[in-house]
Design an enzyme around this catalytic site. Structure first.
Site, short mmCIF file in Angstrom:
data_model
loop_
_atom_site.label_atom_id
_atom_site.label_comp_id
_atom_site.label_asym_id
_atom_site.label_seq_id
_atom_site.Cartn_x
_atom_site.Cartn_y
_atom_site.Cartn_z
N HIS A 74 0.82 -1.21 0.00
CA HIS A 74 0.00 0.00 0.00
C HIS A 74 0.86 1.26 0.00
O HIS A 74 2.06 1.23 0.29
CB HIS A 74 -0.91 0.00 1.23
CG HIS A 74 -0.15 -0.01 2.52
ND1 HIS A 74 0.42 1.11 3.09
CD2 HIS A 74 0.15 -1.04 3.37
CE1 HIS A 74 1.03 0.80 4.21
NE2 HIS A 74 0.89 -0.50 4.41
N TRP A 79 0.29 6.58 9.93
CA TRP A 79 1.21 6.05 10.93
C TRP A 79 2.57 5.69 10.34
O TRP A 79 3.55 5.64 11.06
CB TRP A 79 0.57 4.86 11.65
CG TRP A 79 -0.35 5.29 12.77
CD1 TRP A 79 -0.94 6.51 12.92
CD2 TRP A 79 -0.74 4.51 13.89
NE1 TRP A 79 -1.69 6.54 14.06
CE2 TRP A 79 -1.59 5.31 14.69
CE3 TRP A 79 -0.48 3.20 14.30
CZ2 TRP A 79 -2.17 4.85 15.86
CZ3 TRP A 79 -1.06 2.74 15.48
CH2 TRP A 79 -1.89 3.56 16.25
N ASN A 80 2.62 5.39 9.05
CA ASN A 80 3.94 5.29 8.40
C ASN A 80 4.69 6.60 8.58
O ASN A 80 5.86 6.63 8.96
CB ASN A 80 3.80 5.04 6.90
CG ASN A 80 3.39 3.63 6.55
OD1 ASN A 80 2.80 3.42 5.49
ND2 ASN A 80 3.68 2.64 7.38
N ARG A 125 -5.94 1.02 4.15
CA ARG A 125 -4.81 1.54 3.39
C ARG A 125 -4.48 0.66 2.19
O ARG A 125 -4.04 1.15 1.15
CB ARG A 125 -3.59 1.73 4.29
CG ARG A 125 -3.10 0.48 5.01
CD ARG A 125 -2.05 0.89 6.07
NE ARG A 125 -1.45 -0.23 6.78
CZ ARG A 125 -1.95 -0.78 7.88
NH1 ARG A 125 -3.10 -0.34 8.38
NH2 ARG A 125 -1.32 -1.78 8.49
N GLU A 152 -1.55 -7.08 7.72
CA GLU A 152 -0.18 -6.90 8.20
C GLU A 152 0.08 -7.79 9.42
O GLU A 152 -0.85 -8.29 10.06
CB GLU A 152 0.05 -5.42 8.54
CG GLU A 152 1.42 -5.05 9.11
CD GLU A 152 2.57 -5.41 8.19
OE1 GLU A 152 2.83 -6.62 8.00
OE2 GLU A 152 3.22 -4.50 7.68
N ARG A 179 12.10 -8.02 16.05
CA ARG A 179 12.07 -7.44 14.71
C ARG A 179 13.01 -8.11 13.72
O ARG A 179 12.79 -8.06 12.52
CB ARG A 179 12.37 -5.95 14.77
CG ARG A 179 11.40 -5.17 15.63
CD ARG A 179 11.72 -3.69 15.65
NE ARG A 179 11.55 -3.10 14.34
CZ ARG A 179 12.53 -2.52 13.65
NH1 ARG A 179 13.75 -2.51 14.13
NH2 ARG A 179 12.29 -1.99 12.48
N HIS A 247 0.63 -5.72 2.52
CA HIS A 247 1.47 -5.00 3.47
C HIS A 247 2.89 -5.56 3.44
O HIS A 247 3.13 -6.66 2.93
CB HIS A 247 0.88 -5.13 4.87
CG HIS A 247 -0.54 -4.70 4.93
ND1 HIS A 247 -0.94 -3.42 5.25
CD2 HIS A 247 -1.69 -5.40 4.65
CE1 HIS A 247 -2.26 -3.34 5.16
NE2 HIS A 247 -2.74 -4.52 4.81
#
Length: 337
Positions: A74, A79-80, A125, A152, A179, A247
């Site tokens: 997207h 928030w990005n 989005r 996502e 992460r 996403h």
């Protein structure tokens, strides 16, 4: 077979033969068809329709002997822009995100790409990006099918945090584990969090599943693989020209599933560029991607916008990078968007 019916079928065959390549006509009708045999007109009718459908359907997504599918992340969301972990929060596109989607749609149109089906997540989005791309490429009639399994990655306790606030609260070691690995999920989200989607109407029925409280990338791969194997892959095999707008991590998970060319240790280290069509050519028998000299390394696909030399070069400045000592840099909010 009545004479009138026989005449109609004969006219249909003559007209079809005039408009059809000889190899297709031969494949459909062969030689020595007898119109006078009982029930033969039914078989001819079925064969005639089958060949017409083959002409306009099952082979129309074959390009150079491969099926093509377009993957796209997207455009930029609010928030990005704020560098927050979004997950399943419905953060809308920014004006810049809409521009990114418009540019992608223009590129799709200029490339002459046509779709029969577009799959997205449940998140606005992705849905909005898909709609804008179809609108700009003059394909608003194409159905958009939302599937929650393309959502996502759900990152539990990190949802809503900025990168800085998450680092302050959980520290670099936990953040690195959460992460930079594919199999360690963050701590679950607080059930009372305003970002917990469990009570949202759209997730009231998840086909026997429950809304996750946290996920690692392998969890995402498992759910994405289900919608690919059971729905999207059969659609591609049936002849539909498919695009998937989703996403960063659901696309990473999908690429892990379908693209064996990506080394496992590279999956979390490359960026999926925003609103950039990634065109994959799939083997018609196995649906495994074919690698080309201009593929967007380390992927097998080709970018419709930008430089195909290295997909990491297309990132928006936020990358998971290796410092040469086996340590992953945490300098950006990439990965959970």
């Amino acid at each position: 077979m009545p004479q009138a019916h026989r005449s109609i079928v004969s006219i249909m065959i003559v007209l079809f033969a005039a408009a059809t390549p000889s190899r297709c006509f031969s494949r459909c009708f062969g030689a020595g068809i007898g119109l006078g045999k009982q029930g033969q007109h039914t078989r001819i009718h079925r064969t005639f329709l089958s060949c017409l459908q083959g002409q306009s359907g099952e082979k129309k997504n074959l390009v150079d002997g491969t099926y093509q599918v377009v993957l796209m992340r997207h455009g930029e969301s609010e928030w990005n822009k704020e560098r927050r972990f979004i997950s399943w929060v419905d953060s809308p596109l920014t004006p810049n995100g809409v521009k990114e989607a418009v540019a992608a749609g223009v590129a799709v149109g200029e490339a002459g790409m046509v779709f029969d089906a577009v799959y997205t997540s449940f998140l606005s989005r992705a849905v909005k990006t898909a709609f804008v791309v179809l609108e700009e490429s003059r394909q608003c009639h194409v159905p958009i099918t939302p599937r929650w399994r393309l959502n996502e990655r759900f990152v539990g306790c990190l949802v809503g945090h900025t990168m800085d606030s998450a680092m302050d609260m959980y520290g670099p070691d936990l953040m690195r584990d959460w992460r930079a690995t594919a199999d360690i999920p963050p701590d679950p989200i607080d059930p009372s969090s305003p970002h917990n989607p469990a009570s949202e109407e759209r997730y009231a029925s998840l086909e026997g599943c429950t809304v996750p409280t946290t996920e690692c990338l392998l969890d995402v791969k498992a759910r994405v693989a289900q919608v690919w194997d059971k729905e999207i892959a059969p659609a591609i095999r049936s002849g539909k020209r498919v695009a998937i707008v989703a996403h960063e991590n659901s696309l990473r998970a999908l690429l892990m599933h379908i693209d064996p060319a990506i080394p496992a240790d590279q999956v979390l280290k490359f960026e999926v560029p925003r609103a950039t069509p990634l065109v994959y050519s799939l083997d018609p028998k196995t649906l495994t991607p074919r690698v080309f000299s201009d593929s967007a390394l380390p992927l097998s696909g080709r970018l419709l916008l930008g430089d195909n030399c290295d997909v990491n070069a297309q990132a928006d400045g936020c990358q998971l990078t290796n410092d040469g000592k086996g340590e992953v840099s945490m300098d950006a909010a990439a990965g959970f968007r």
